[in-house]
Design a protein around this motif. Structure first.
Motif, PDB file in Angstrom:
ATOM      1  N   VAL A  54     -20.144  29.919 -17.311  1.00  0.00           N
ATOM      2  CA  VAL A  54     -19.152  30.852 -16.769  1.00  0.00           C
ATOM      3  C   VAL A  54     -19.389  31.147 -15.288  1.00  0.00           C
ATOM      4  O   VAL A  54     -20.436  30.809 -14.747  1.00  0.00           O
ATOM      5  N   GLU A  55     -18.394  31.792 -14.681  1.00  0.00           N
ATOM      6  CA  GLU A  55     -18.441  32.028 -13.234  1.00  0.00           C
ATOM      7  C   GLU A  55     -18.981  33.404 -12.879  1.00  0.00           C
ATOM      8  O   GLU A  55     -19.060  33.744 -11.704  1.00  0.00           O
ATOM      9  N   HIS A  58     -19.989  39.063 -15.976  1.00  0.00           N
ATOM     10  CA  HIS A  58     -18.914  39.771 -16.681  1.00  0.00           C
ATOM     11  C   HIS A  58     -18.229  38.796 -17.635  1.00  0.00           C
ATOM     12  O   HIS A  58     -17.972  39.105 -18.802  1.00  0.00           O
ATOM     13  N   SER A  59     -17.989  37.588 -17.136  1.00  0.00           N
ATOM     14  CA  SER A  59     -17.354  36.569 -17.968  1.00  0.00           C
ATOM     15  C   SER A  59     -18.323  36.022 -19.025  1.00  0.00           C
ATOM     16  O   SER A  59     -17.883  35.562 -20.075  1.00  0.00           O
ATOM     17  N   ALA A  60     -19.612  36.057 -18.738  1.00  0.00           N
ATOM     18  CA  ALA A  60     -20.587  35.586 -19.734  1.00  0.00           C
ATOM     19  C   ALA A  60     -20.475  36.430 -20.995  1.00  0.00           C
ATOM     20  O   ALA A  60     -20.351  35.901 -22.105  1.00  0.00           O
ATOM     21  N   ALA A  62     -17.964  38.430 -21.724  1.00  0.00           N
ATOM     22  CA  ALA A  62     -16.590  38.311 -22.218  1.00  0.00           C
ATOM     23  C   ALA A  62     -16.449  37.062 -23.096  1.00  0.00           C
ATOM     24  O   ALA A  62     -15.861  37.118 -24.180  1.00  0.00           O
ATOM     25  N   ALA A  63     -17.003  35.955 -22.644  1.00  0.00           N
ATOM     26  CA  ALA A  63     -16.914  34.710 -23.418  1.00  0.00           C
ATOM     27  C   ALA A  63     -17.701  34.837 -24.727  1.00  0.00           C
ATOM     28  O   ALA A  63     -17.260  34.338 -25.772  1.00  0.00           O
ATOM     29  N   GLU A  88     -19.497  46.572 -18.351  1.00  0.00           N
ATOM     30  CA  GLU A  88     -18.272  46.914 -19.065  1.00  0.00           C
ATOM     31  C   GLU A  88     -18.199  46.160 -20.391  1.00  0.00           C
ATOM     32  O   GLU A  88     -17.892  46.726 -21.445  1.00  0.00           O
ATOM     33  N   MET A  89     -18.519  44.855 -20.312  1.00  0.00           N
ATOM     34  CA  MET A  89     -18.413  44.043 -21.521  1.00  0.00           C
ATOM     35  C   MET A  89     -19.596  44.273 -22.470  1.00  0.00           C
ATOM     36  O   MET A  89     -19.500  44.032 -23.673  1.00  0.00           O
ATOM     37  N   TRP A  92     -18.393  46.926 -24.459  1.00  0.00           N
ATOM     38  CA  TRP A  92     -17.313  46.401 -25.317  1.00  0.00           C
ATOM     39  C   TRP A  92     -17.889  45.668 -26.539  1.00  0.00           C
ATOM     40  O   TRP A  92     -17.414  45.832 -27.658  1.00  0.00           O
TER      41      TRP A  92
ATOM     42  N   ALA B  75     -11.046  43.947 -22.211  1.00  0.00           N
ATOM     43  CA  ALA B  75     -11.087  44.675 -20.947  1.00  0.00           C
ATOM     44  C   ALA B  75     -10.287  43.941 -19.871  1.00  0.00           C
ATOM     45  O   ALA B  75     -10.100  42.727 -19.928  1.00  0.00           O
ATOM     46  N   ALA B  77     -10.422  42.756 -16.769  1.00  0.00           N
ATOM     47  CA  ALA B  77     -10.730  41.556 -15.983  1.00  0.00           C
ATOM     48  C   ALA B  77     -11.101  40.353 -16.844  1.00  0.00           C
ATOM     49  O   ALA B  77     -11.385  39.284 -16.320  1.00  0.00           O
ATOM     50  N   SER B  78     -11.114  40.539 -18.174  1.00  0.00           N
ATOM     51  CA  SER B  78     -11.852  39.578 -18.997  1.00  0.00           C
ATOM     52  C   SER B  78     -11.021  38.613 -19.823  1.00  0.00           C
ATOM     53  O   SER B  78     -11.578  37.786 -20.540  1.00  0.00           O
ATOM     54  N   ALA B  81     -11.811  34.857 -19.692  1.00  0.00           N
ATOM     55  CA  ALA B  81     -13.189  34.571 -20.123  1.00  0.00           C
ATOM     56  C   ALA B  81     -13.328  34.742 -21.635  1.00  0.00           C
ATOM     57  O   ALA B  81     -13.973  33.933 -22.308  1.00  0.00           O
TER      58      ALA B  81
END
Lengths: 368, 302
Positions: A54-55, A58-60, A62-63, A88-89, A92, B75, B77-78, B81
């Motif tokens: 991931v980039e 946060h995306s890590a 999220a994925a 944030e994630m 989540w 969320a 921004a996600s 992803a």
């Protein structure tokens, strides 16, 4: 098989042995070696998983969330600013009740840039609903990672688990490692709430405060239930693989009149300090706190406490000392030591005990 | 005997409804209409990933849902992803479930663009749909990077001083197998493009204009009319780009030949009230530049 490994490689080996299906991660010092090693495993075919480069962190997370909700075993690793960026994630993932396992290689926060060990990063995530365990040896990093999957995926828990290891002083040191054949120690993941087009529904949609409170309280109920699951898992691990773990790692505590409480690798350093103090006739013991969430019931008796915090909550104090005070009502001598990789020797730790002033806080190496 | 699919200009829109009646969408909401047709095209083996946007609201309140497919709310921004992880997991599990990220313009051109770019670059097998009402509608119409020049929003009370971000050319720079634009006023076009996108493996992107009565300040009954005017005036261009080959949609070809007056599109909306002639000239200039570039690209002369 007995081998040697770094802390990071031990975590990667455990992730492979656990049969993880999706790994999404982003590099950050000093965690990078974990994701490099997993990328190697996947590329060479020794690990059958999808590795998502991931980039961002946060995306890590999220994925991992997107993967985990399909009912597949999921892992990521990060450190310091990476953990803060994904915060944030991180929240989540817990509230979505996903059994994600994450290794966090503890590192200080900038500015100024500092890549060395400190626990302030993961302790900022202590209220997120993640279970958190802190390890002190390469073997323990491996064992705790394996157990983390079983604990997280237990239906009584369904909460993510963070395995914390100190940057460099554990992530990059080499120690012996006895690996295991995991067999059926971690049962296949059955996620009751996995997403399934055959059963349409809204996940995480707008929620009234009545239901919201119920859902939040359910996280706490599972957190409480996780106490028994951790106990069972550690007992089963000891039975199968011969290594025992508990809420704390105790050293010469039985007859101790003064206890050093700490987390991570400083806890191993403290054991040497205990031997020195004992040779001087001081009845001291070391209690290394492993689990921070759920926070253990500590049996401290009427012993004097020296709490070493490799972290700080500004305007409050050391977080371990504060937690002990809140949970047991006991005051201590709180030493803030090891921030940003500050060198703390066993001689230093022995001197903390000798010079203890119960009810006060001191920053090692500086006066404030 | 081989099944031969008959291609017509008016594709059949499947009867099945996946958006139930009584969603909490505003009257005249076009994003509801878009999603209705997206899901008709996608069918039941679909998971929708929805970040914070109007769609987080209009699906209803837990434990009920007005959607007939699973919706994973995530969320802001996600979305891309999360969809990335989900697509990888479905592949690992041997499932062919469609993963569709359905996000507004704020969640796409602003806060979500990093995750989207990453997911496209990694070749994620999913469809990302940006429904674009050109502002943060869910929070009461604040400006986004997608708000056009001159439009009044609650955070640009004097009209937006900046141009709309050219999202599609950013997406095009990822050289994905399929991307297309559409508009809520042309549901059959949406159905055809979604069906086509989902027949292709890899990253796909759809950018769909979604006129918004309370935000754009026009009569709720005119949602279709406003969408058609956007396309007919040339303010919104409809096309497909397969890898790097551009094909203009018929509606936009027609608009290029005989455009509806730009003023007609601007005048019907309260958000453009009080535009200065200079601003209108600038809007026209950038619209014409966009159409010129698209035309050249479609003709292969750029």
């Amino acid at each position: 098989m007995l081998t040697i490994s770094t802390g990071n490689n031990a975590v990667a080996a455990a992730v492979r042995e656990a049969g993880t299906g999706v790994v999404a991660a982003y590099p950050i010092t000093p965690q990078t070696e974990i994701v490099e090693q997993i990328a190697n495993f996947v590329t060479k075919g020794s690990m059958k998983a999808s590795y998502i480069p991931v980039e961002s962190e946060h995306s890590a997370m999220a994925a991992c969330i997107g993967a985990s909700i399909t009912g597949i075993r999921t892992f990521t690793a990060t450190s310091s600013h990476g953990l803060l960026y994904m915060n944030e994630m991180v929240n989540w993932a817990a509230a979505a009740r996903l059994p994600i396992v994450m290794a966090n290689v503890n590192r200080a926060l900038g500015p100024g840039w500092n890549v060395w060990a400190e626990h302030t990063d993961s302790l900022q995530a202590r209220d997120t609903g993640w279970l958190q365990v802190y390890v002190a040896t390469v073997q323990e990093a491996y064992d705790a990672t394996l157990m983390a999957f079983r604990i997280a995926e237990d239906r009584r828990v369904y909460l993510p688990v963070m395995v914390n290891l100190d940057g460099f002083t554990l992530s990059h040191i080499t120690q012996q490692l006895e690996d295991v054949k995991i067999g059926d120690f971690i049962p296949p993941l059955v996620l009751d709430h996995k997403i399934d087009p055959a059963h349409p529904g809204g996940y995480g949609c707008m929620t009234s405060s009545v239901d919201y409170v119920r859902i939040r309280s359910d996280i706490e109920r599972s957190m409480r239930d996780s106490v028994e699951v951790i106990r069972e898992t550690e007992a089963e691990f000891a039975k199968r693989f011969g290594r025992s773990y508990s809420w704390t790692d105790d050293y010469r505590c039985e007859d101790a009149e003064v206890l050093i409480l700490s987390m991570g690798t400083l806890g191993k350093e403290a054991e040497v300090a205990i031997d020195i103090l004992r040779s001087e006739g001081v009845k001291a013991g070391s209690m290394r706190v492993r689990w921070i969430r759920p926070f253990p019931n500590l049996d401290l008796g009427d012993r004097e406490l020296v709490v070493i915090d490799r972290n700080y909550s500004f305007g409050f104090g050391g977080i371990l000392a504060g937690s002990i005070r809140a949970k047991t009502g006991k005051t201590c001598y709180n030493v803030i030591a090891g921030l940003g990789g500050q060198e703390v020797t066993y001689h230093d730790i022995a001197s903390f005990v000798r010079n203890r002033k119960i009810g006060t806080e001191e920053w090692f190496g500086v006066k404030i | 005997m081989k099944n031969i699919r008959v291609l017509t200009l008016m594709p059949t829109v499947p009867d099945t409804e996946y958006i139930h009646k009584c969603t909490s969408a505003c009257a005249g909401c076009s994003s509801d209409l878009i999603l209705r047709h997206v899901l008709k095209a996608a069918g039941p083996d679909t998971v929708l990933v929805v970040p914070a946007c109007c769609t987080s609201v209009l699906q209803g309140v837990y434990p009920n849902t007005s959607f007939g497919i699973p919706v994973y709310n995530v969320a802001f921004a996600s979305a891309a992803a999360v969809a990335s992880g989900m697509a990888a997991a479905f592949e690992e599990l041997g499932k062919n479930t469609n993963v569709i990220a359905y996000a507004g313009d704020g969640g796409t051109v602003d806060i979500g663009i990093q995750a989207l770019s990453g997911a496209l670059e990694r070749g994620t097998n999913f469809l990302y749909i940006c429904y674009d009402n050109e502002a943060y509608g869910n929070t009461g119409m604040q400006r986004s990077g997608s708000t056009p020049l001159g439009a009044r929003t609650t955070t640009t009370p004097g009209g937006k001083p900046h141009q709309k971000k050219d999202l599609d050319r950013i997406i095009a720079a990822h050289h994905l197998p399929y991307m297309a634009t559409s508009c809520s006023a042309y549901p059959q076009d949406i159905v055809r493009k979604v069906e086509k996108a989902l027949s292709i493996k890899g990253p796909k992107f759809l950018h769909i204009l979604a006129p918004c009565p309370p935000g754009w300040r026009y009569d709720t009954a005119k949602t279709i009319e406003v969408g058609k005017l956007a396309v007919r005036s040339g303010m919104w261009a409809m096309y497909e780009r397969e890898y790097d080959t551009l094909t203009l949609s018929g509606q936009t070809k027609a608009a290029m030949m005989k455009p509806a007056p730009l003023e007609e599109y601007l005048k019907i909306q309260g958000r453009f009230s009080g535009l200065k002639p200079d601003t209108i000239a600038e809007i026209r200039q950038s619209m014409e530049r966009n159409l010129r570039l698209l035309k050249k690209e479609a003709e292969g002369t750029c």
